[in-house]
Scaffold this active site. Structure first.
Site, PDB file in Angstrom:
ATOM      1  N   GLY A  14      16.357   5.840  -1.934  1.00 50.87           N
ATOM      2  CA  GLY A  14      16.307   7.146  -1.262  1.00 50.87           C
ATOM      3  C   GLY A  14      16.667   8.349  -2.107  1.00 50.87           C
ATOM      4  O   GLY A  14      17.131   9.354  -1.577  1.00 50.87           O
ATOM      5  N   ASN A  16      14.559  10.343  -3.570  1.00 50.64           N
ATOM      6  CA  ASN A  16      13.654  11.436  -3.162  1.00 50.64           C
ATOM      7  C   ASN A  16      14.069  12.004  -1.810  1.00 50.64           C
ATOM      8  O   ASN A  16      13.972  13.214  -1.591  1.00 50.64           O
ATOM      9  CB  ASN A  16      12.202  10.954  -3.132  1.00 50.64           C
ATOM     10  CG  ASN A  16      11.570  11.004  -4.511  1.00 50.64           C
ATOM     11  OD1 ASN A  16      11.316  12.077  -5.041  1.00 50.64           O
ATOM     12  ND2 ASN A  16      11.365   9.832  -5.119  1.00 50.64           N
ATOM     13  N   ASN A 109       2.986  11.679   0.586  1.00 44.15           N
ATOM     14  CA  ASN A 109       3.603  10.581  -0.165  1.00 44.15           C
ATOM     15  C   ASN A 109       3.880  11.058  -1.585  1.00 44.15           C
ATOM     16  O   ASN A 109       3.203  11.946  -2.092  1.00 44.15           O
ATOM     17  CB  ASN A 109       2.650   9.387  -0.206  1.00 44.15           C
ATOM     18  CG  ASN A 109       3.228   8.208  -0.972  1.00 44.15           C
ATOM     19  OD1 ASN A 109       4.413   7.881  -0.844  1.00 44.15           O
ATOM     20  ND2 ASN A 109       2.410   7.564  -1.796  1.00 44.15           N
ATOM     21  N   HIS A 111       4.177   9.444  -5.483  1.00 44.15           N
ATOM     22  CA  HIS A 111       3.854   8.226  -6.237  1.00 44.15           C
ATOM     23  C   HIS A 111       4.149   8.470  -7.716  1.00 44.15           C
ATOM     24  O   HIS A 111       3.800   9.530  -8.245  1.00 44.15           O
ATOM     25  CB  HIS A 111       2.380   7.871  -6.026  1.00 44.15           C
ATOM     26  CG  HIS A 111       1.994   6.609  -6.719  1.00 44.15           C
ATOM     27  ND1 HIS A 111       2.355   5.365  -6.233  1.00 44.15           N
ATOM     28  CD2 HIS A 111       1.332   6.384  -7.876  1.00 44.15           C
ATOM     29  CE1 HIS A 111       1.915   4.438  -7.070  1.00 44.15           C
ATOM     30  NE2 HIS A 111       1.285   5.029  -8.069  1.00 44.15           N
ATOM     31  N   ASP A 147      -2.528   5.111  -2.012  1.00 48.85           N
ATOM     32  CA  ASP A 147      -2.267   6.198  -2.964  1.00 48.85           C
ATOM     33  C   ASP A 147      -3.539   6.973  -3.300  1.00 48.85           C
ATOM     34  O   ASP A 147      -3.738   7.397  -4.451  1.00 48.85           O
ATOM     35  CB  ASP A 147      -1.632   5.636  -4.251  1.00 48.85           C
ATOM     36  CG  ASP A 147      -0.336   4.889  -3.973  1.00 48.85           C
ATOM     37  OD1 ASP A 147       0.447   5.356  -3.137  1.00 48.85           O
ATOM     38  OD2 ASP A 147      -0.114   3.842  -4.592  1.00 48.85           O
TER      39      ASP A 147
HETATM   40  C1  GAR Z   1       9.923   6.554  -6.420  1.00 46.80           C
HETATM   41  O1  GAR Z   1       9.713   6.469  -7.813  1.00 46.80           O
HETATM   42  C2  GAR Z   1       8.612   6.753  -5.692  1.00 46.80           C
HETATM   43  O2  GAR Z   1       7.714   7.578  -6.391  1.00 46.80           O
HETATM   44  C3  GAR Z   1       8.107   5.349  -5.619  1.00 46.80           C
HETATM   45  O3  GAR Z   1       9.231   4.570  -5.311  1.00 46.80           O
HETATM   46  C4  GAR Z   1      10.382   5.210  -5.845  1.00 46.80           C
HETATM   47  C5  GAR Z   1      11.376   5.390  -4.728  1.00 46.80           C
HETATM   48  O4  GAR Z   1      12.583   5.894  -5.220  1.00 46.80           O
HETATM   49  N1  GAR Z   1       7.071   5.195  -4.643  1.00 46.80           N
HETATM   50  C6  GAR Z   1       6.043   4.374  -4.769  1.00 46.80           C
HETATM   51  O5  GAR Z   1       5.891   3.645  -5.729  1.00 46.80           O
HETATM   52  C7  GAR Z   1       5.066   4.399  -3.603  1.00 46.80           C
HETATM   53  N2  GAR Z   1       3.819   3.823  -3.988  1.00 46.80           N
HETATM   54  P1  GAR Z   1      13.633   6.537  -4.246  1.00 46.80           P
HETATM   55  O6  GAR Z   1      13.861   5.517  -3.114  1.00 46.80           O
HETATM   56  O7  GAR Z   1      14.858   6.707  -5.086  1.00 46.80           O
HETATM   57  O8  GAR Z   1      13.079   7.822  -3.739  1.00 46.80           O
END
Ligand code: GAR
Length: 203
Positions: A14, A16, A109, A111, A147
């Protein structure tokens, strides 16, 4: 200015979500996180939400007869909290038709690649293995694909000699935390116009 209510879906740590919570709390963006939902009971995102006094729920997909039933519960909770924009933040499931119909053009989203390169899992490793010189991240509207929706913002980072997956992922993540709040800000201020698969940023 009125405040846009956002709902965040997250499966993991989490960071982001935290970037969005911080930007809202500091009033950098005219938005508020109204609810956080996770498909995983142990997602640290749920802890972060509660630390910020944001309602947070684990919704267990296995407790429902199928994806549609599961997503109906997500939609019920999002609507019950008045959510106007849904932000996927490390949500590791494909969004289905129930969510897409409930929030048309209102799901974003983030990515960790320069889409359309390297969709799906382990995007940073895919980029390293491919041998690209530049990597990055993308905020996009969600459609029925993986995506694949219209691109809102991207940020580029160099791939440095000797980078491993962790180092590259950290460099990309720093940018994710900048462009996700920025994209939500643009949406909240009505600055995004979608035509076909192109997103125009109005000034
Ligand atoms: C982030 O790097 C996000 O871009 C990626 O997962 C991570 C989550 O980190 N998302 C994907 O790969 C979706 N296809 P977080 O939980 O610390 O935000």
């Amino acid at each position: 200015m009125s405040v846009l209510k956002i709902g965040v879906l997250a499966s993991g740590r989490g960071s982001n979500l935290q970037a969005l919570l911080d930007a809202c709390a500091q009033r950098t963006i005219p938005a508020a996180v109204a609810v956080v939902l996770s498909d995983r009971p142990d997602a640290y995102a749920l802890v972060r939400a509660r630390q910020s006094n944001v309602p947070a729920y684990h919704v267990d997909p296995a407790a429902y007869t199928g994806k549609e039933q599961y997503e109906r519960e997500l939609v019920r909770l999002l609507q019950a909290h008045g959510v106007e924009l849904v932000c996927l933040a490390g949500y590791m499931r494909l969004v289905g038709s129930v969510m897409l119909q409930a929030f048309p053009r209102r799901i974003m989203n983030i990515h960790p690649s320069l889409l359309p390169a390297f969709p799906g899992l382990h995007a940073q490793k895919q980029a390293l293995d491919y041998g690209v010189r530049f990597a990055g991240c993308t905020v996009h509207f969600v459609d029925e694909g993986m995506d694949s929706g219209p691109i809102i913002l991207q940020a580029v980072v160099p791939v440095l000699a000797g980078d491993d997956e962790e180092q590259l992922a950290a460099r990309i993540l720093e940018q994710e935390h900048i462009i996700y709040p920025r994209a939500v800000d643009l949406f909240a201020r009505g600055k995004l116009r979608l035509e076909g698969r192109r997103v125009y940023i109005l000034d």
